[in-house]
Design a protein around this motif. Structure first.
Motif, mmCIF file in Angstrom:
data_model
loop_
_atom_site.group_PDB
_atom_site.id
_atom_site.type_symbol
_atom_site.label_atom_id
_atom_site.label_comp_id
_atom_site.label_asym_id
_atom_site.label_seq_id
_atom_site.Cartn_x
_atom_site.Cartn_y
_atom_site.Cartn_z
ATOM 1 N N ARG A 131 0.815 -1.211 0.000
ATOM 2 C CA ARG A 131 0.000 0.000 0.000
ATOM 3 C C ARG A 131 0.850 1.263 0.000
ATOM 4 O O ARG A 131 0.480 2.264 -0.597
ATOM 5 N N GLU A 132 1.988 1.216 0.668
ATOM 6 C CA GLU A 132 2.823 2.418 0.767
ATOM 7 C C GLU A 132 3.803 2.539 -0.409
ATOM 8 O O GLU A 132 4.599 3.468 -0.423
ATOM 9 N N ILE A 147 6.064 -12.769 2.522
ATOM 10 C CA ILE A 147 5.866 -12.698 3.967
ATOM 11 C C ILE A 147 5.248 -11.363 4.370
ATOM 12 O O ILE A 147 4.390 -11.289 5.238
ATOM 13 N N ARG A 148 5.677 -10.315 3.684
ATOM 14 C CA ARG A 148 5.230 -8.969 4.093
ATOM 15 C C ARG A 148 3.817 -8.657 3.615
ATOM 16 O O ARG A 148 3.030 -8.054 4.329
ATOM 17 N N LEU A 208 0.347 -10.018 2.708
ATOM 18 C CA LEU A 208 -0.464 -11.220 2.887
ATOM 19 C C LEU A 208 -1.744 -11.147 2.067
ATOM 20 O O LEU A 208 -2.271 -10.051 1.816
ATOM 21 N N ASP A 241 -4.793 -11.640 2.763
ATOM 22 C CA ASP A 241 -5.907 -10.958 3.420
ATOM 23 C C ASP A 241 -5.855 -9.447 3.250
ATOM 24 O O ASP A 241 -6.870 -8.768 3.376
ATOM 25 N N HIS A 242 -4.675 -8.938 2.963
ATOM 26 C CA HIS A 242 -4.535 -7.490 2.869
ATOM 27 C C HIS A 242 -5.095 -6.926 1.569
ATOM 28 O O HIS A 242 -5.272 -5.732 1.433
ATOM 29 N N ASN A 294 8.484 -16.609 9.692
ATOM 30 C CA ASN A 294 7.973 -15.430 8.993
ATOM 31 C C ASN A 294 8.119 -14.163 9.828
ATOM 32 O O ASN A 294 8.406 -13.094 9.290
ATOM 33 N N TRP A 295 7.900 -14.325 11.117
ATOM 34 C CA TRP A 295 7.994 -13.142 11.972
ATOM 35 C C TRP A 295 9.437 -12.647 12.105
ATOM 36 O O TRP A 295 9.679 -11.494 12.467
ATOM 37 N N THR A 320 10.761 -9.317 11.004
ATOM 38 C CA THR A 320 10.557 -8.046 11.717
ATOM 39 C C THR A 320 11.720 -7.716 12.656
ATOM 40 O O THR A 320 11.888 -6.566 13.033
ATOM 41 N N TRP A 321 12.493 -8.724 13.063
ATOM 42 C CA TRP A 321 13.591 -8.445 14.011
ATOM 43 C C TRP A 321 14.966 -8.756 13.438
ATOM 44 O O TRP A 321 15.977 -8.287 13.972
ATOM 45 N N ARG A 342 -2.824 1.760 6.962
ATOM 46 C CA ARG A 342 -2.810 2.488 5.686
ATOM 47 C C ARG A 342 -4.127 2.352 4.939
ATOM 48 O O ARG A 342 -4.549 3.286 4.256
ATOM 49 N N GLU A 343 -4.779 1.220 5.059
ATOM 50 C CA GLU A 343 -6.016 0.989 4.305
ATOM 51 C C GLU A 343 -7.257 1.446 5.069
ATOM 52 O O GLU A 343 -8.363 1.305 4.578
ATOM 53 N N ARG A 360 -0.561 -6.080 14.264
ATOM 54 C CA ARG A 360 -0.783 -5.828 12.827
ATOM 55 C C ARG A 360 -0.004 -4.625 12.319
ATOM 56 O O ARG A 360 0.531 -4.649 11.222
ATOM 57 N N ASP A 380 7.972 -0.153 12.246
ATOM 58 C CA ASP A 380 8.707 0.075 11.000
ATOM 59 C C ASP A 380 7.803 0.563 9.872
ATOM 60 O O ASP A 380 8.273 1.160 8.912
ATOM 61 N N GLY A 426 7.250 -14.878 17.991
ATOM 62 C CA GLY A 426 6.984 -14.875 16.549
ATOM 63 C C GLY A 426 5.804 -15.763 16.214
ATOM 64 O O GLY A 426 4.892 -15.366 15.485
ATOM 65 N N TRP A 432 2.302 -14.300 14.743
ATOM 66 C CA TRP A 432 1.908 -14.756 13.420
ATOM 67 C C TRP A 432 0.572 -15.496 13.450
ATOM 68 O O TRP A 432 -0.109 -15.636 12.442
#
Lengths: 199, 199
Positions: free
Chosen positions: A34-35, A114-115, A117, A119-120, A166-167, A170-171, B34-35, B115, B119, B163, B167
């Motif tokens: 989206r961004e 992964i980033r 998904l 559903d988004h 997957n998580w 983020t780290w 964002r959405e 969610r 970042d 994680g 997830w």
DNA sequence: TCCTTAACCAAACAAATGTTTGTTTATAAT
DNA sequence: ATTATAAACAAACATTTGTTTGGTTAAGGA
């Protein structure tokens, strides 16, 4: 001009389609779907925003193409990993290492999986999910093949490992533990008891 | 009019600030930051888009307020869970159950914490991270207190569990296993060896 | 009762965004 | 050399978006 002659559409050498996909993958992976704007993608791939629509019908189509390439790359790596290792546990280890390395360091395309998904993006959720199933199924199969304790649900084990994997996006920061080290450590935690033995 | 009289700003009864926060939390958790548009939030909270700016200076400020309330809720639940259980492993189990229940079923505010990641919003990354630390620190402490096998890095164990927990929001659907069941199963996988014993 | 102001409404604004349309360039085949 | 067309350009368009501005209403203290 024979009838068969028309079968070669004559693709040109300076086609920037690859650069376009690479740019989209990089931005989708780094900033999210989206961004990321079509203008962002256009700038990096050395094009004008409108020119993208010659290659892809919409922004969603572009994401689908990135998704497909990401899944293909992951599946190829998985199949190679599976072919090398025969024993169930070493197979899972090989697949997990391949997964971590790909989504953490190697491929923008895989990072997008992964980033961003399914559903988004309600409009293309089914298409995205269908693509994901291809590589998630390989991981599921690797876990299903394990000789597990009866008390352990293989589905839960899959959720645990895949979720942690997957998580990690983020780290994780390059430099410290390598993706392969992380994969092995996670697997070790699951196989051995983590509790300190008395004495 | 004394000097002290001005200390009561006289808040009104029909203040819809709470409904506003609830609406924002629900939308941020369900659709993402964002959405979600200010108009979406306004509709649900029975307001006009511009009216939101009487309560919050910007969309980011609104997210920060949601974040803060989410962290507060989680911390309160964690502290109660920690107070009830004394032994290290049962403490972690209590904290983990509280975490799963809150982010999967109970609180839109807590769901936002998972969610919408710091970042994703470069302008307020530090503010969001600072807030997260409050509740992530409690989980870290619960894991650090465990008597662990020397071969297991407590940080890695934390990454693995946290994680997998976070997830779970992508695959969990109400009806099947309860959040508490999932938490216990994950913890069991980590404590016992999952491999089937020979014989 | 009067008056302050909390809490909203009504309407617009400016920027960003996905997309379209007509035109141009340059490459490969004839 | 000529031609067809792949692959881009140039410029706009229609929405959507976060936000602002000025006016309105009604609750609560004096």
């Amino acid at each position: 001009m024979t009838l068969a002659a028309k079968q070669t559409p004559a693709k040109r050498a300076n086609n920037r389609n690859d650069a376009l996909l690479d740019a989209a993958a990089h931005l989708f992976a780094s900033k999210g779907y989206r961004e990321t704007t079509m203008r962002d993608i256009a700038v990096i791939s050395g094009m004008l925003p409108g020119s993208i629509y010659y290659h892809y019908g919409s922004k969603a189509d572009l994401l689908l193409a990135v998704y497909e390439k990401g899944v293909d790359g992951l599946c190829t790596r998985f199949d190679a990993a599976i072919a090398d290792a025969k024993a169930p546990w070493s197979r899972l280890e090989a697949v997990l290492i391949a997964h971590f390395e790909t989504i953490l360091d190697q491929s923008d395309y895989a990072r997008v999986l992964i980033r961003v998904l399914p559903d988004h993006l309600p409009e293309i959720t089914v298409s995205l999910s269908r693509l994901r199933d291809a590589y998630e199924g390989r991981i599921a199969a690797a876990i299903e093949a394990l000789p597990l304790d009866p008390g352990v649900d293989s589905k839960m084990l899959r959720f645990l490992l895949l979720g942690a994997a997957n998580w990690s996006q983020t780290w994780y920061r390059p430099g410290a533990d390598s993706p392969a080290d992380i994969a092995r450590h996670f697997l070790a935690i699951v196989r051995q008891p983590v509790e300190a033995s008395d004495g």
